[in-house]
Design a protein around this motif. Structure first.
Motif, PDB file in Angstrom:
ATOM      1  N   CYS A  81       1.025  -0.963   0.200  1.00 29.70           N
ATOM      2  CA  CYS A  81      -0.053  -0.080   0.056  1.00 29.70           C
ATOM      3  C   CYS A  81       0.810   1.380  -0.047  1.00 29.70           C
ATOM      4  O   CYS A  81       1.924   1.191   0.751  1.00 29.70           O
ATOM      5  N   THR A  82       0.469   2.262  -0.724  1.00 24.05           N
ATOM      6  CA  THR A  82       1.071   3.678  -1.042  1.00 24.05           C
ATOM      7  C   THR A  82       1.064   4.364   0.573  1.00 24.05           C
ATOM      8  O   THR A  82       1.613   5.373   0.551  1.00 24.05           O
ATOM      9  N   PHE A  83       0.556   3.695   1.577  1.00 30.53           N
ATOM     10  CA  PHE A  83       0.579   4.435   3.021  1.00 30.53           C
ATOM     11  C   PHE A  83       1.517   4.081   3.679  1.00 30.53           C
ATOM     12  O   PHE A  83       1.901   4.504   4.852  1.00 30.53           O
ATOM     13  N   CYS A  97     -11.135  -9.619  -4.003  1.00 33.12           N
ATOM     14  CA  CYS A  97     -10.842  -9.035  -5.302  1.00 33.12           C
ATOM     15  C   CYS A  97      -9.571  -9.515  -5.850  1.00 33.12           C
ATOM     16  O   CYS A  97      -8.836 -10.523  -5.093  1.00 33.12           O
ATOM     17  N   ILE A 153      -6.046  -9.195  -4.158  1.00 30.35           N
ATOM     18  CA  ILE A 153      -5.722  -9.736  -3.115  1.00 30.35           C
ATOM     19  C   ILE A 153      -5.489 -11.376  -3.370  1.00 30.35           C
ATOM     20  O   ILE A 153      -4.360 -11.931  -2.840  1.00 30.35           O
ATOM     21  N   GLU A 193      -1.451  -3.229   5.766  1.00 30.52           N
ATOM     22  CA  GLU A 193      -2.049  -2.080   6.293  1.00 30.52           C
ATOM     23  C   GLU A 193      -3.636  -2.458   6.380  1.00 30.52           C
ATOM     24  O   GLU A 193      -4.245  -3.116   5.582  1.00 30.52           O
ATOM     25  N   THR A 244      -6.685  -1.321   5.478  1.00 31.26           N
ATOM     26  CA  THR A 244      -7.138  -0.515   4.543  1.00 31.26           C
ATOM     27  C   THR A 244      -8.606  -1.088   4.349  1.00 31.26           C
ATOM     28  O   THR A 244      -9.683  -0.972   5.427  1.00 31.26           O
ATOM     29  N   CYS A 245      -8.908  -1.841   3.331  1.00 27.32           N
ATOM     30  CA  CYS A 245     -10.074  -2.442   2.897  1.00 27.32           C
ATOM     31  C   CYS A 245     -10.328  -3.682   3.788  1.00 27.32           C
ATOM     32  O   CYS A 245      -9.473  -4.279   4.186  1.00 27.32           O
ATOM     33  N   PRO A 292      -5.749   0.151  -8.061  1.00 33.12           N
ATOM     34  CA  PRO A 292      -4.340   0.265  -8.678  1.00 33.12           C
ATOM     35  C   PRO A 292      -4.068  -0.907  -9.559  1.00 33.12           C
ATOM     36  O   PRO A 292      -4.788  -1.985  -9.363  1.00 33.12           O
ATOM     37  N   ARG A 307      -2.353   9.352  -7.595  1.00 30.39           N
ATOM     38  CA  ARG A 307      -2.915   9.017  -6.292  1.00 30.39           C
ATOM     39  C   ARG A 307      -1.661   9.107  -5.364  1.00 30.39           C
ATOM     40  O   ARG A 307      -1.599   9.589  -4.028  1.00 30.39           O
ATOM     41  N   ILE A 315      -3.490  11.350   0.566  1.00 29.43           N
ATOM     42  CA  ILE A 315      -3.763  10.231  -0.252  1.00 29.43           C
ATOM     43  C   ILE A 315      -5.282   9.974  -0.130  1.00 29.43           C
ATOM     44  O   ILE A 315      -5.899   9.570   0.824  1.00 29.43           O
ATOM     45  N   PHE A 335     -15.545  -7.030  -6.838  1.00 23.85           N
ATOM     46  CA  PHE A 335     -15.527  -7.353  -5.288  1.00 23.85           C
ATOM     47  C   PHE A 335     -14.832  -6.306  -4.664  1.00 23.85           C
ATOM     48  O   PHE A 335     -14.621  -6.309  -3.412  1.00 23.85           O
ATOM     49  N   PRO A 378     -14.983  -0.834  -1.894  1.00 24.79           N
ATOM     50  CA  PRO A 378     -14.651   0.797  -1.638  1.00 24.79           C
ATOM     51  C   PRO A 378     -14.726   1.314  -3.050  1.00 24.79           C
ATOM     52  O   PRO A 378     -15.364   2.498  -3.145  1.00 24.79           O
ATOM     53  N   TYR A 379     -13.971   0.957  -4.150  1.00 22.04           N
ATOM     54  CA  TYR A 379     -14.098   1.855  -5.235  1.00 22.04           C
ATOM     55  C   TYR A 379     -15.141   1.435  -6.314  1.00 22.04           C
ATOM     56  O   TYR A 379     -15.585   2.576  -6.979  1.00 22.04           O
TER      57      TYR A 379
HETATM   58  S1  BJ8 Z   1      -3.942   3.679  -0.316  1.00 21.37           S
HETATM   59  S2  BJ8 Z   1      -5.905   1.979  -3.051  1.00 21.37           S
HETATM   60  S3  BJ8 Z   1      -2.667   0.885  -2.348  1.00 21.37           S
HETATM   61  S4  BJ8 Z   1      -5.595   0.437   0.089  1.00 21.37           S
HETATM   62  S5  BJ8 Z   1      -8.554  -3.581  -5.048  1.00 21.37           S
HETATM   63  S6  BJ8 Z   1      -7.230  -4.843  -2.144  1.00 21.37           S
HETATM   64  S7  BJ8 Z   1      -8.942  -1.621  -2.050  1.00 21.37           S
HETATM   65  S8  BJ8 Z   1     -10.835  -4.750  -2.369  1.00 21.37           S
HETATM   66  S9  BJ8 Z   1      -5.658  -1.649  -3.224  1.00 21.37           S
HETATM   67 FE1  BJ8 Z   1      -5.019   0.075  -2.037  1.00 21.37          FE
HETATM   68 FE2  BJ8 Z   1      -3.576   1.609  -0.281  1.00 21.37          FE
HETATM   69 FE3  BJ8 Z   1      -5.901   2.567  -0.882  1.00 21.37          FE
HETATM   70 FE4  BJ8 Z   1      -3.967   2.745  -2.507  1.00 21.37          FE
HETATM   71 FE5  BJ8 Z   1      -8.996  -3.788  -1.177  1.00 21.37          FE
HETATM   72 FE6  BJ8 Z   1     -10.194  -2.918  -3.483  1.00 21.37          FE
HETATM   73 FE7  BJ8 Z   1      -8.748  -5.021  -3.410  1.00 21.37          FE
HETATM   74 FE8  BJ8 Z   1      -7.707  -2.628  -3.185  1.00 21.37          FE
END
Ligand code: BJ8
Length: 429
Positions: free
Chosen positions: A80-82, A118, A121, A145, A147-148, A289, A318, A345, A379, A382-383
């Motif tokens: 992740c870019t974070f 998705c 993953i 991280e 995130t989702c 991404p 982004r 971001i 799947f 978020p996006y």
């Molecule tokens: S900051 S976009 S790199 S989390 S495509 S795994 S969101 S279900 S990649 Fe991401 Fe960091 Fe956010 Fe960027 Fe989940 Fe969607 Fe799969 Fe995703």
């Protein structure tokens, strides 16, 4: 991604790769790369560097990592870019991206993940389970991280499959509390990196590392701005490739190579030449991404005589926009600046995430895009959810938008081609 003259099999064996699977993957990817990239017309000469990097992505670059490890450096794999590269570089470490962009060992991955996960993953798991990713195996630490939901639950399983796994919590809002959480996480990650490397981060080392990453981002920002020209000086496929290499290559060498190609593109812009004719329909891609070797949608768009002029994506603007202030006299002050930069971001895991729409509109304007292709992986809640609202709002602002939902398979290529072709016709009118 192709078989190379140097025999890297002993290195791959030492990393524990499944050689049969790995050879099969390299041969498929070599063919895909040739068909996708080497058939393009009028490519800038500077792309030969990135072709070379990709031809050696499992070879020479991995050898560099192994040599660095032998010299005591640590390799950190991320998704992740974070995850701030600055804190890794400040301890003398090397950071590499691990997201995967191709279906591999999907049956194995689906034994550990629900089918409706998705492709990004699933592919990450497939590369690990199939024994084909030298970067995962070379990593001393893998950082996931929260995130989702898909990622954070999948990491619970991934943690049991890799040498050392580290989870980083992530805010879900851009509130003061969200910022405080990210700051606390970055401070804890700093401690983790110090422990892992046996190196204490100083003001000097962090400032230097921040400058290195700033320079890398400056270079891709320069490349992005050049794509505003009509005719486009570089294809979207090649620009995406450069943004993908961003996550693998040595940062300073990468910066030099991007700046070299930018010099070349500036010259072709001043000569009025480009990779497509003037007036070619221009598309901005926005959404999930696209990790290498996920080139399906850009290849489809550009195969239909349109050109991609920007990526509102973490493998794209982004992830690379913004720079970090290096003016501070304490490590804590520098980390505050990092937090400020990373909080910008606009990932769809944030709620609300209105800045993303503004950013898309800015990019449409700046790169003179005729329409936006909203790209979502099946799947990816978020996006996909965010894409619905963004599509409506773009259309309401007079910006044509097309929402597509896909994966890494080739099964929907025909249907995608038909929809994208109709969209290109619409924006060309
Ligand atoms: S900051 S976009 S790199 S989390 S495509 S795994 S969101 S279900 S990649 Fe991401 Fe960091 Fe956010 Fe960027 Fe989940 Fe969607 Fe799969 Fe995703």
């Amino acid at each position: 991604m192709s078989e190379t003259a140097v025999d890297y099999h002993p290195m791959w064996t030492s990393l524990g790769l499944n050689l049969e699977n790995h050879d099969a993957l390299l041969s498929i990817l070599g063919r895909l790369y040739g068909d996708t990239f080497m058939t393009q017309k009028n490519r800038p000469e500077g792309m030969s560097y990135f072709d070379f990097v990709m031809s050696e992505v499992h070879g020479l670059r991995v050898k560099e990592l192994m040599d660095a490890k032998a010299a005591g450096k640590k390799v950190v794999g991320t998704y992740c870019t974070f995850v701030p590269e600055e804190l890794v570089l400040a301890t003398g470490g090397i950071m590499v991206g691990l997201c995967a962009g191709a279906d591999f060992a999907t049956d194995e991955a689906e034994k550990l993940l629900p089918r409706n996960t998705c492709a990004l993953i699933k592919s990450t798991f497939g590369f690990k389970l199939g024994g084909v990713c030298p970067y995962i195996e070379a990593s001393d630490l893998i950082v996931g991280e929260n995130t989702c939901d898909g990622k954070k639950k999948a990491y619970e399983t991934l943690a049991g499959l890799v040498n050392e796994f580290y989870a980083m919590d992530m805010p879900q809002t851009k509130s003061p509390q969200g910022r405080a959480l990210l700051k606390a996480e970055y401070l804890t990650f700093k401690e983790k990196m110090e422990l892992l490397s046996g190196t204490v981060i100083t003001v000097e080392s962090l400032r230097k590392a921040t400058a290195v990453v700033n320079n890398k981002r400056r270079a891709v920002q320069r490349l992005a701005r050049l794509r505003a020209a009509d005719p486009a000086p570089v294809s979207g496929l090649d620009a995406l490739l450069i943004n993908q290499v961003f996550f693998y290559d040595d940062p300073e060498r990468f910066t030099g190579s991007v700046n070299a190609i930018c010099d070349e593109l500036e010259k072709s812009i001043s000569d009025g030449t480009g990779v497509t004719p003037t007036g070619t329909p221009r598309i901005l891609i926005s959404g999930c991404p696209m990790a290498a070797p996920n080139w399906k949608v850009p290849a489809t768009v550009e195969g239909l005589n349109a050109v991609i002029v920007g990526e509102e994506s973490c493998i794209g603007e982004r992830g690379s926009r913004g720079l970090t202030n290096t003016e501070a006299i304490t490590v804590d002050g520098l980390i505050d600046h990092l937090v400020d930069r990373y909080m910008e971001i606009d990932c769809a895991i944030f709620t609300p995430n209105g800045d993303r729409l503004d950013h898309i509109k800015e990019m449409v304007n700046e790169y003179r895009a005729d329409g936006v292709l909203l790209y979502g992986l099946n799947f990816c809640t978020p996006y996909l959810m965010e894409g619905l609202g963004i599509e409506k709002q773009l259309e309401a602002s007079g910006i044509p938008a097309l929402r597509i939902e896909t994966d890494y398979s080739q099964e929907d290529t025909g249907q995608l081609t038909t929809r994208i072709e109709a969209f290109i016709e619409r924006i060309s009118g």
